[in-house]
Design a protein around this motif. Structure first.
Motif, mmCIF file in Angstrom:
data_model
loop_
_atom_site.group_PDB
_atom_site.id
_atom_site.type_symbol
_atom_site.label_atom_id
_atom_site.label_comp_id
_atom_site.label_asym_id
_atom_site.label_seq_id
_atom_site.Cartn_x
_atom_site.Cartn_y
_atom_site.Cartn_z
ATOM 1 N N ASN A 162 0.848 -1.186 0.000
ATOM 2 C CA ASN A 162 0.000 0.000 0.000
ATOM 3 C C ASN A 162 0.887 1.241 0.000
ATOM 4 O O ASN A 162 1.815 1.339 0.803
ATOM 5 N N PRO A 163 0.636 2.202 -0.893
ATOM 6 C CA PRO A 163 1.478 3.408 -0.912
ATOM 7 C C PRO A 163 1.355 4.243 0.351
ATOM 8 O O PRO A 163 2.245 5.050 0.656
ATOM 9 N N THR A 164 0.284 4.042 1.102
ATOM 10 C CA THR A 164 0.126 4.748 2.373
ATOM 11 C C THR A 164 0.907 4.028 3.462
ATOM 12 O O THR A 164 0.687 2.831 3.687
ATOM 13 N N PRO A 165 1.855 4.715 4.117
ATOM 14 C CA PRO A 165 2.645 4.052 5.158
ATOM 15 C C PRO A 165 1.748 3.411 6.218
ATOM 16 O O PRO A 165 0.832 4.048 6.735
ATOM 17 N N GLY A 166 2.008 2.156 6.513
ATOM 18 C CA GLY A 166 1.229 1.447 7.519
ATOM 19 C C GLY A 166 -0.094 0.904 7.022
ATOM 20 O O GLY A 166 -0.821 0.249 7.767
ATOM 21 N N GLY A 167 -0.424 1.179 5.752
ATOM 22 C CA GLY A 167 -1.687 0.716 5.199
ATOM 23 C C GLY A 167 -1.663 -0.763 4.865
ATOM 24 O O GLY A 167 -0.602 -1.362 4.658
ATOM 25 N N ARG A 168 -2.850 -1.355 4.778
ATOM 26 C CA ARG A 168 -2.980 -2.772 4.461
ATOM 27 C C ARG A 168 -2.566 -3.023 3.007
ATOM 28 O O ARG A 168 -2.824 -2.209 2.116
ATOM 29 N N SER A 169 -1.922 -4.152 2.768
ATOM 30 C CA SER A 169 -1.533 -4.517 1.411
ATOM 31 C C SER A 169 -2.755 -4.573 0.503
ATOM 32 O O SER A 169 -3.856 -4.927 0.938
ATOM 33 N N ARG A 170 -2.566 -4.221 -0.755
ATOM 34 C CA ARG A 170 -3.661 -4.189 -1.718
ATOM 35 C C ARG A 170 -3.682 -5.462 -2.553
ATOM 36 O O ARG A 170 -2.635 -6.004 -2.920
ATOM 37 N N VAL A 171 -4.881 -5.918 -2.866
ATOM 38 C CA VAL A 171 -5.041 -7.103 -3.706
ATOM 39 C C VAL A 171 -4.785 -6.732 -5.162
ATOM 40 O O VAL A 171 -5.265 -5.706 -5.657
ATOM 41 N N VAL A 172 -4.000 -7.556 -5.842
ATOM 42 C CA VAL A 172 -3.785 -7.368 -7.271
ATOM 43 C C VAL A 172 -5.073 -7.783 -7.989
ATOM 44 O O VAL A 172 -5.546 -8.906 -7.826
ATOM 45 N N PRO A 173 -5.673 -6.892 -8.773
ATOM 46 C CA PRO A 173 -6.976 -7.187 -9.391
ATOM 47 C C PRO A 173 -6.984 -8.487 -10.195
ATOM 48 O O PRO A 173 -6.044 -8.787 -10.933
ATOM 49 N N GLY A 174 -8.046 -9.270 -9.986
ATOM 50 C CA GLY A 174 -8.255 -10.474 -10.761
ATOM 51 C C GLY A 174 -7.472 -11.694 -10.339
ATOM 52 O O GLY A 174 -7.490 -12.720 -11.037
ATOM 53 N N THR A 175 -6.767 -11.624 -9.188
ATOM 54 C CA THR A 175 -5.904 -12.751 -8.788
ATOM 55 C C THR A 175 -6.497 -13.626 -7.687
ATOM 56 O O THR A 175 -5.828 -14.537 -7.203
ATOM 57 N N ALA A 176 -7.744 -13.374 -7.291
ATOM 58 C CA ALA A 176 -8.358 -14.200 -6.244
ATOM 59 C C ALA A 176 -8.398 -15.661 -6.689
ATOM 60 O O ALA A 176 -8.716 -15.964 -7.845
ATOM 61 N N ARG A 177 -8.086 -16.560 -5.771
ATOM 62 C CA ARG A 177 -8.001 -17.974 -6.114
ATOM 63 C C ARG A 177 -8.190 -18.828 -4.860
ATOM 64 O O ARG A 177 -8.115 -18.330 -3.734
ATOM 65 N N VAL A 178 -8.411 -20.112 -5.096
ATOM 66 C CA VAL A 178 -8.519 -21.075 -4.006
ATOM 67 C C VAL A 178 -7.315 -22.003 -4.070
ATOM 68 O O VAL A 178 -7.062 -22.629 -5.111
ATOM 69 N N LEU A 179 -6.571 -22.082 -2.992
ATOM 70 C CA LEU A 179 -5.445 -23.009 -2.879
ATOM 71 C C LEU A 179 -5.959 -24.293 -2.246
ATOM 72 O O LEU A 179 -6.525 -24.271 -1.149
ATOM 73 N N VAL A 180 -5.757 -25.410 -2.922
ATOM 74 C CA VAL A 180 -6.301 -26.690 -2.482
ATOM 75 C C VAL A 180 -5.151 -27.576 -2.008
ATOM 76 O O VAL A 180 -4.215 -27.854 -2.769
ATOM 77 N N PHE A 181 -5.230 -28.023 -0.767
ATOM 78 C CA PHE A 181 -4.181 -28.842 -0.164
ATOM 79 C C PHE A 181 -4.759 -30.182 0.279
ATOM 80 O O PHE A 181 -5.831 -30.234 0.876
ATOM 81 N N ASP A 182 -4.024 -31.253 0.005
ATOM 82 C CA ASP A 182 -4.404 -32.579 0.481
ATOM 83 C C ASP A 182 -3.503 -32.998 1.622
ATOM 84 O O ASP A 182 -2.302 -32.681 1.636
ATOM 85 N N ALA A 183 -4.076 -33.742 2.562
ATOM 86 C CA ALA A 183 -3.278 -34.304 3.640
ATOM 87 C C ALA A 183 -2.352 -35.370 3.088
ATOM 88 O O ALA A 183 -2.777 -36.238 2.323
ATOM 89 N N ILE A 184 -1.076 -35.305 3.442
ATOM 90 C CA ILE A 184 -0.117 -36.288 2.933
ATOM 91 C C ILE A 184 -0.333 -37.631 3.592
ATOM 92 O O ILE A 184 -0.338 -38.672 2.930
ATOM 93 N N ASN A 185 -0.547 -37.627 4.894
ATOM 94 C CA ASN A 185 -0.837 -38.863 5.606
ATOM 95 C C ASN A 185 -2.321 -38.939 5.856
ATOM 96 O O ASN A 185 -2.807 -38.567 6.906
ATOM 97 N N THR A 186 -3.078 -39.408 4.885
ATOM 98 C CA THR A 186 -4.544 -39.419 4.987
ATOM 99 C C THR A 186 -5.049 -40.514 5.914
ATOM 100 O O THR A 186 -6.207 -40.516 6.296
ATOM 101 N N ALA A 187 -4.171 -41.436 6.297
ATOM 102 C CA ALA A 187 -4.623 -42.528 7.158
ATOM 103 C C ALA A 187 -4.643 -42.155 8.617
ATOM 104 O O ALA A 187 -5.155 -42.893 9.451
ATOM 105 N N ARG A 188 -4.084 -41.016 8.952
ATOM 106 C CA ARG A 188 -3.968 -40.647 10.367
ATOM 107 C C ARG A 188 -5.311 -40.384 10.991
ATOM 108 O O ARG A 188 -6.165 -39.785 10.392
#
Length: 343
Positions: free
Chosen positions: A317-343
């Motif tokens: 954010n160009p404003t000091p201390g301001g929250r980071s800005r989202v880059v337009p159009g980059t929203a996404r879902v990150l999908v993670f699988d458990a490596i040890n699914t038997a636990r």
């Protein structure tokens, strides 16, 4: 002062139940699902009955198939922005909110078309379904109220005044909804049959409670706080049993009942904190899962252990201390699988 000191010592002793971090990663990234614009999002909700993940995405609700991790459609036209989701599978309906316009959007689970707008209040946020009554509880933060909806009539049947701003809500034992009390640093217990607040348990070390999850076996509640703490609370007594460290910027907490794991999605750090529950009050800290800065909300599919984290690219954010800005159009879902699914 002596009472506070004693309490701090007791919590310190309980913290010794947390084991060192595990050596190997527990999850791996298997897919990235683009959402694109709009650049706003909120809660992700995994629903076992429909096998879907519902993601509040600005003026729409994105609906993913949990197994294939693909977008199967959207509930569209929510001009005021959506936040929470609850599902009434027996009635074939889902419910999300239009927070700015103070209404709840009922939609058909097959067509994903809106079928009714139900008056509620502004700043609608988290939504929870109670299995005992079948009712839908819509948390309205600023108005300090909860609108109760009966899916059989698709109408509001009660308003619960809580006296404070709230955040997320989760169903507990039959006939109970728990709500994170953001304004007063507490945890609210709602009787869903009488639609009354029956308990307000203080959690003074929790600054601005947000995410909330429930373990029905151990009767434990897990509540995330913006001061990088996770409260483990006895759901019967309201006692804070221990405080666990989490990352910065947590807005969602999830629990995997099959693998006995607790998750905190930390948008400030770009990580998910993971604890393995080895017994009722013993927790092993696993390696943090790298996600992306801004990844503050998530859901876990209890059947597979798959994690869905919503994030986007950010820029300073160009404003000091301001929250980071989202880059337009980059929203996404990150999908993670458990490596040890038997636990």
């Amino acid at each position: 002062m002596r009472m506070l000191a004693g309490r701090s010592l007791a919590l310190a002793a309980l913290m010794m139940c947390v084991a060192p971090a595990a050596a190997a990663p527990a999850y791996r990234l298997v897919k990235t699902v683009p959402l694109g614009s709009p650049d706003r999002w909120d809660y992700a909700v995994a629903d076992a009955a429909t096998g879907r993940v519902y993601i509040a995405h600005g003026d729409r609700l994105a609906v993913l198939d949990a197994k294939s991790a693909t977008v199967i459609g959207n509930v569209e036209g929510i001009e005021g922005g959506t936040h929470g989701t609850a599902i009434s599978a027996s009635n074939g309906r889902g419910y999300t909110d239009d927070g700015r316009n103070g209404q709840v959007v009922a939609f058909d689970l097959k067509s994903l078309k809106a079928i009714k707008l139900i008056p509620a209040d502004q700043d609608a946020d988290g939504i929870a379904a109670d299995p005992a009554t079948g009712h839908i509880f819509v948390i309205e933060g600023d108005p300090a109220a909860i609108t109760v909806i009966d899916p059989t009539t698709n109408s509001a049947i009660a308003t619960i005044k809580t006296g404070e701003k709230m955040e997320y809500a989760v169903a507990g034992e039959p006939g109970v909804i728990y709500v994170a009390g953001e304004a007063k640093r507490d945890l609210l217990k709602i009787d869903t049959r009488t639609n009354r607040v029956v308990q307000q348990w203080p959690t003074p070390d929790c600054t601005s409670p947000h995410g909330l999850a429930y373990d029905g076996v151990t009767k434990r509640l897990f509540m995330g706080c913006i001061n990088a703490k996770l409260m483990v609370v006895n759901a019967a007594s309201g006692q804070v049993l221990t405080e666990l460290a989490i990352g910065r910027g947590s807005d969602a907490i999830a629990f995997d009942p099959k693998r006995k794991r607790i998750f905190s999605s930390n948008g400030g750090d770009g990580t998910v904190t993971i604890y393995q529950q080895s017994s009722d009050d013993h927790y092993e800290l696993l390696d943090p899962l790298p996600t992306a800065v801004s990844g503050r909300t998530m859901a876990v599919d209890a059947a597979t252990g798959r994690l869905f984290v919503v994030a986007a690219d950010t820029q300073p954010n160009p404003t000091p201390g301001g929250r980071s800005r989202v880059v337009p159009g980059t929203a996404r879902v990150l999908v993670f699988d458990a490596i040890n699914t038997a636990r």
